[in-house]
Design an enzyme around this catalytic site. Structure first.
Site, PDB file in Angstrom:
ATOM      1  NE  ARG A 303      -3.991  -0.107   1.973  1.00 31.81           N
ATOM      2  CZ  ARG A 303      -4.017   1.062   2.561  1.00 31.81           C
ATOM      3  NH1 ARG A 303      -3.126   1.376   3.487  1.00 31.81           N
ATOM      4  NH2 ARG A 303      -4.920   1.948   2.244  1.00 31.81           N
ATOM      5  CB  CYS A 334      15.735  -4.522  -6.935  1.00 29.75           C
ATOM      6  SG  CYS A 334      16.689  -5.738  -6.011  1.00 29.75           S
TER       7      CYS A 334
END
Ligand SMILES: *Cc1c(COP(=O)(O)O)cnc(C)c1O
Length: 414
Positions: A303, A334
């Site tokens: 979220r 990443c």
């Protein structure tokens, strides 16, 4: 103490016992929220339909059922989970958006109530079932409400529901197939703060309702806003309850019959019950910022990166408030992968009790749209989930393993 524990079980003990990353849910909080909603609408014939996409763990569904809450599903898979949790077909509402008619027919055959969301499926439903099966119609009332544009669902450009301006087309189809429309539905969006958006939407729906003679249900959706941090403006349930109940009772009287008032809250029921536990892998003292790098990321709790949403973050391993620092809390994915978004929706820092490698870093409001949105991105397994019920911690989903990541892979010879 209460901040660092769930029903007197320390978060750090749960982390030790079950490992991290870990979702922990407090059943009492969920039960409390159900009671608040019931109390706010005590003067009407209320039915609560938990929008289960917020959290579909079977134990959560069973808890809802045990406490008299019915269920709203958005896919055949959720329908199946609801049946597995013990719900009867007629306690299930299917509220899909733009799905194939086969899914709607499947849910109808299972006895679910259907919210028809476009003129095409209204027509197909009429053709197939005539007046033998009742259905609800999802209306787009052209109302603005919701925390951000990704979660607003009733404004003029929204893809959801049949526009209230297409009333003539709706009525023509209903008449053509002699359909039994038992309810009207609308869902404004998520994180709706003000009673105004609810009352505007409700009054649009109630006006329209006089054009249908077989109604048993008015379904006003979900979207009640909860507190994500101190001082947050939340939906005032007492106020919304009073205003909407009065409008509804007034309508029922004019309509000539007492209808059921349905709501489909997701976040309101489960968000605050959840805490996400991670472990600080390292504290990185960069010349510009201090990063706390935890053993999770947007793959588990998406979220903040998806919506810039704010989750309270604290150090569950250190209750000493005398030494605090500003930390940017980041995940291992990443990408930017920041958890600590600021109030104004930017990446930010949080002041926390001093963090040492190995400390348990906890995130609040992790009960809704967290695990249910988790993925295996970066080929990481999904976390375990624990429900604390009557002072006992129950493992309700085990941590995935590498097997789960490989499960559907077909290893061909190259
Ligand atoms: C997602 C959804 C809800 C629940 O929204 P919350 O903001 O979690 O209360 C209710 N109704 C429908 C149709 C939904 O799609």
């Amino acid at each position: 103490m209460s901040y660092h524990s769930v029903q007197h079980i320390k978060l750090t003990d749960l982390a030790n016992q079950f490992g991290t990353p870990l979702y922990v849910y407090d059943a009492n909080k969920i039960i409390e929220k159900i009671a608040i909603l019931r109390d706010s609408f005590k003067n009407v014939h209320l039915k609560i339909k938990y929008a289960c996409k917020a959290n579909t763990n079977l134990a959560i569904l069973k808890l809802m059922r045990k406490h008299g809450v019915e269920i709203d599903v958005v896919s055949p898979e959720e329908l199946h989970l609801a049946l597995k949790a013990g719900y009867a077909g007629e306690q299930i509402t299917f509220t899909p958006s733009g799905v194939a008619f086969e899914e709607i027919a499947l849910a109808a055959e299972a006895g679910a109530r259907i919210n028809l969301d476009n003129l095409d499926v209204l027509e197909k439903f009429g053709q197939k079932y005539g007046n033998t099966k009742g259905a609800l119609i999802r209306i787009k009332p052209h109302v603005f409400g919701g925390g951000n544009e990704k979660i607003m669902t009733a404004h003029p450009e929204s893809k959801f529901g049949i526009s209230i301006h297409q009333k003539a087309e709706i009525l023509a189809i209903v008449e053509k197939y002699n359909m039994k429309i038992i309810g009207l539905h609308q869902h404004t969006g998520s994180d709706v703060k003000n009673a105004d958006a609810f009352t505007q939407a409700a009054s649009a729906i109630l006006d329209l309702a006089f054009s249908f003679k077989d109604l048993e249900i008015i379904d006003l959706g979900g979207g009640f806003k909860v507190a994500y941090k101190d001082g947050d403006i939340i939906t005032d349930m007492q106020e919304v309850g009073e205003v909407l109940s009065n409008a509804f009772l007034d309508f029922s009287q004019k309509y000539g019959r007492e209808l059921q008032l349905w709501f489909e809250p997701g976040k309101f029921l489960v968000s605050e019950a959840g805490t996400f536990l991670t472990t600080a892998n390292t504290v990185k003292h960069d010349p510009i910022k201090t990063f706390v790098c935890v053993n999770s990321g947007l793959n588990h709790l998406g979220r903040p990166m998806m919506y810039g949403s704010y989750h309270d973050i604290f150090n569950a391993s250190n209750e000493d408030e005398s030494v605090q620092e500003e930390y940017r809390v980041v995940g291992y994915i990443c990408e930017t992968d920041t958890f600590s978004w600021s109030v104004d929706g930017k990446q930010g820092e949080r002041r926390m009790n001093q963090v040492r490698a190995g400390d348990i870093i906890a995130m609040k409001n992790a009960g809704a749209y967290c695990y249910s949105m988790a993925s295996q991105y970066n080929s990481r397994v999904r976390p375990a989930e624990v429900l604390v019920l009557d002072g006992q911690a129950h493992l309700i989903r085990q941590r995935e393993t590498l097997e789960d990541i490989l499960r559907n892979t077909i290893d061909i010879d190259l």
